[in-house]
Enzyme design. Structure first.
Site, short mmCIF file in Angstrom:
data_model
loop_
_atom_site.label_atom_id
_atom_site.label_comp_id
_atom_site.label_asym_id
_atom_site.label_seq_id
_atom_site.Cartn_x
_atom_site.Cartn_y
_atom_site.Cartn_z
N ASP A 105 7.22 -5.59 9.43
CA ASP A 105 7.58 -6.96 9.08
C ASP A 105 8.22 -7.06 7.70
O ASP A 105 9.10 -7.89 7.49
CB ASP A 105 6.39 -7.93 9.24
N ASP A 152 0.71 -0.09 14.07
CA ASP A 152 -0.40 -1.06 14.15
C ASP A 152 -0.25 -2.08 15.29
O ASP A 152 -1.17 -2.83 15.56
CB ASP A 152 -0.49 -1.87 12.85
N ARG A 196 -4.63 -3.27 8.91
CA ARG A 196 -5.09 -4.10 7.79
C ARG A 196 -5.30 -5.55 8.22
O ARG A 196 -6.28 -6.17 7.86
CB ARG A 196 -4.09 -4.02 6.64
N GLN A 288 -3.06 9.58 12.47
CA GLN A 288 -2.68 8.59 13.49
C GLN A 288 -1.18 8.39 13.60
O GLN A 288 -0.67 7.93 14.61
CB GLN A 288 -3.32 7.23 13.15
N ARG A 289 -0.48 8.67 12.51
CA ARG A 289 0.97 8.48 12.51
C ARG A 289 1.71 9.69 13.04
O ARG A 289 2.88 9.61 13.38
CB ARG A 289 1.47 8.30 11.08
P1 ADP Z 1 7.13 -2.42 6.58
O1 ADP Z 1 8.54 -2.60 6.99
O2 ADP Z 1 6.49 -1.23 7.25
O3 ADP Z 1 6.32 -3.70 6.69
P2 ADP Z 1 7.26 -2.73 3.66
O4 ADP Z 1 6.56 -4.05 3.65
O5 ADP Z 1 6.85 -1.73 2.64
O6 ADP Z 1 7.13 -1.96 5.04
O7 ADP Z 1 8.82 -3.00 3.49
C1 ADP Z 1 9.73 -1.92 3.44
C2 ADP Z 1 10.87 -2.23 2.49
O8 ADP Z 1 11.56 -3.40 2.93
C3 ADP Z 1 10.45 -2.56 1.06
O9 ADP Z 1 10.20 -1.40 0.30
C4 ADP Z 1 11.68 -3.30 0.57
O10 ADP Z 1 12.71 -2.43 0.22
C5 ADP Z 1 12.10 -4.10 1.82
N1 ADP Z 1 11.54 -5.47 1.76
C6 ADP Z 1 10.33 -5.89 2.18
N2 ADP Z 1 10.15 -7.22 1.95
C7 ADP Z 1 11.30 -7.64 1.36
C8 ADP Z 1 11.76 -8.91 0.84
N3 ADP Z 1 11.01 -10.01 0.89
N4 ADP Z 1 12.99 -8.95 0.31
C9 ADP Z 1 13.77 -7.84 0.23
N5 ADP Z 1 13.40 -6.64 0.68
C10 ADP Z 1 12.18 -6.52 1.24
#
Ligand code: ADP
Length: 368
Positions: A105, A152, A196, A288-289
């Site tokens: 997300d 997840d 989480r 798990q990954r």
């Molecule tokens: P996931 O995609 O698994 O939920 P993260 O939450 O760590 O993982 O997000 C991955 C990457 O996406 C972050 O390191 C960042 O570069 C980018 N990102 C996440 N949220 C934002 C946001 N609100 N604005 C800009 N880039 C974002």
């Protein structure tokens, strides 16, 4: 000729390589050029050799590989406008006009933000004189399509995320291994799994292994959970069961919002004044990954990758950014931001301990 780039971002998940393979090959099949952006948003911001053109044979053998061969990263720079401006500059320099992002997300939120901001990034690049107005005319709209890669299964709006069934299979396998030793020594095991804000892995692993008791974030146990758990375990033991398996999601809470830890459960099961079981804790962690993608994830990655390229080619400036989902066994396109917002709603409900709301949001997801 359309130039489509594909990247993986956020936490890796089995099946991401299948996505890249499907997108690269479908893009080529449709007469487009395919690119990979290495290291997630980091590659988009840094550009250079982190953006590479891909040929059909470059993704040979990728379908079964675990993790992501094009890398992934958390990228702080993409949270800043300057980072996103650099990303836009790199895409235009390489002539890329569409982007497919496979991530969780967070990554999809970043993608939506990038697309929303795109017109103003283009204006800034035009004002700075880096590109001519004629060049930029072609890049007035950036097509972005999202794919959900997460172990997840935590994204709203899709029944399964790419990787969740591989992680579930890995957990079940680990529990099978543990059960043999648990039975032999008549031991209890507390097994912590990932999740989480989402208890899907713990819940499904509990069902699939016949665990004695589970803890998930969305639906905390009643205040008397200690007595309840010990009563159930005691009952099972009296029926002749020689092993006890309790599965706990890493984000498990009690009704007051306090974290329930594996240590707490071990101490209860081992209490000499109670059950007095020889109890061990196993935290499965990154196991798990790992490993190859199970058949379901290979299938999901391939069908959704193909659909993502089709969605890119169908998109008009008016089409909202979409995410590829699976609902009732059908591959469908859904508005990306809706899915992300619904996901965040559940996390926020859990954080403010509104568990009835969290559960009703989860129920709504599956009865759409
Ligand atoms: P996931 O995609 O698994 O939920 P993260 O939450 O760590 O993982 O997000 C991955 C990457 O996406 C972050 O390191 C960042 O570069 C980018 N990102 C996440 N949220 C934002 C946001 N609100 N604005 C800009 N880039 C974002």
């Amino acid at each position: 000729k359309k130039k489509i780039a594909i990247m993986t971002s956020g936490g890796d998940s089995p099946g991401m390589n299948g996505v890249v393979r499907a997108c690269v090959r479908m893009a080529i099949h449709m007469g487009c050029d395919a690119y990979c952006i290495y290291e997630g948003y980091e590659g988009l911001v840094r550009g250079g050799d982190l953006i590479r053109k891909m040929e059909w044979h470059d993704v040979r053998g990728w379908l079964s590989e675990g993790g992501t061969l094009i890398g992934t990263a958390r990228c702080m720079a993409f949270f800043e406008r300057a980072g996103r401006l650099a990303a836009a500059r790199n895409l235009i320099s390489q002539g890329i006009d569409a982007l497919i992002i496979c991530g969780g997300d967070g990554s999809l939120t970043g993608a939506d933000r990038f697309r929303a901001e795109w017109p103003s990034l283009i204006e800034e690049l035009q004002a700075s004189g880096e590109f001519t107005a004629e060049t930029l005319e072609h890049y007035k709209h950036l097509n972005i399509v999202g794919l959900v890669g997460s172990i997840d299964n935590d994204l709203s709006g899709t029944d399964a995320t790419i990787g969740c069934y591989s992680a579930l299979a890995r957990i079940c396998h680990a529990v099978d291994l543990i059960e043999a030793t648990a039975s032999s020594h008549s031991r209890a095991f507390v097994i912590e799994v990932m999740g989480r804000h989402c208890g899907w892995l713990a819940l499904m692993a509990g069902v699939a292994t016949g665990a004695d008791f589970i803890f998930i974030p969305e639906k905390p146990r009643e205040d008397n959970w200690r007595e309840e758990m010990c009563g159930i375990v005691d009952h099972h033991r009296k029926l002749g069961k020689r092993k006890t398996i309790v599965i706990i999601a890493e984000g498990a809470l009690d009704r007051q919002g306090n974290k329930i830890t594996p240590d707490m459960i071990r101490d209860l099961l081992a209490d000499k004044n109670g059950l007095g079981l020889d109890t061990r804790i196993t935290t499965l962690g990154h196991v798990q990954r790992g490993g190859t993608a199970v058949a379901y994830d290979r299938m999901l990655a391939t069908l959704q990758g193909v659909e993502a390229v089709k969605a890119v080619l169908d998109a008009t400036p008016e089409t909202p950014t979409c995410v590829i989902a699976i609902t009732e066994n059908k591959i469908v396109r859904k508005p990306l931001m809706q899915a992300v917002q619904d996901t965040k709603k559940v996390a926020r409900a859990i954080e403010r301990q509104d568990f009835d709301e969290a559960m009703s949001l989860r129920d709504a997801e599956f009865s759409e």
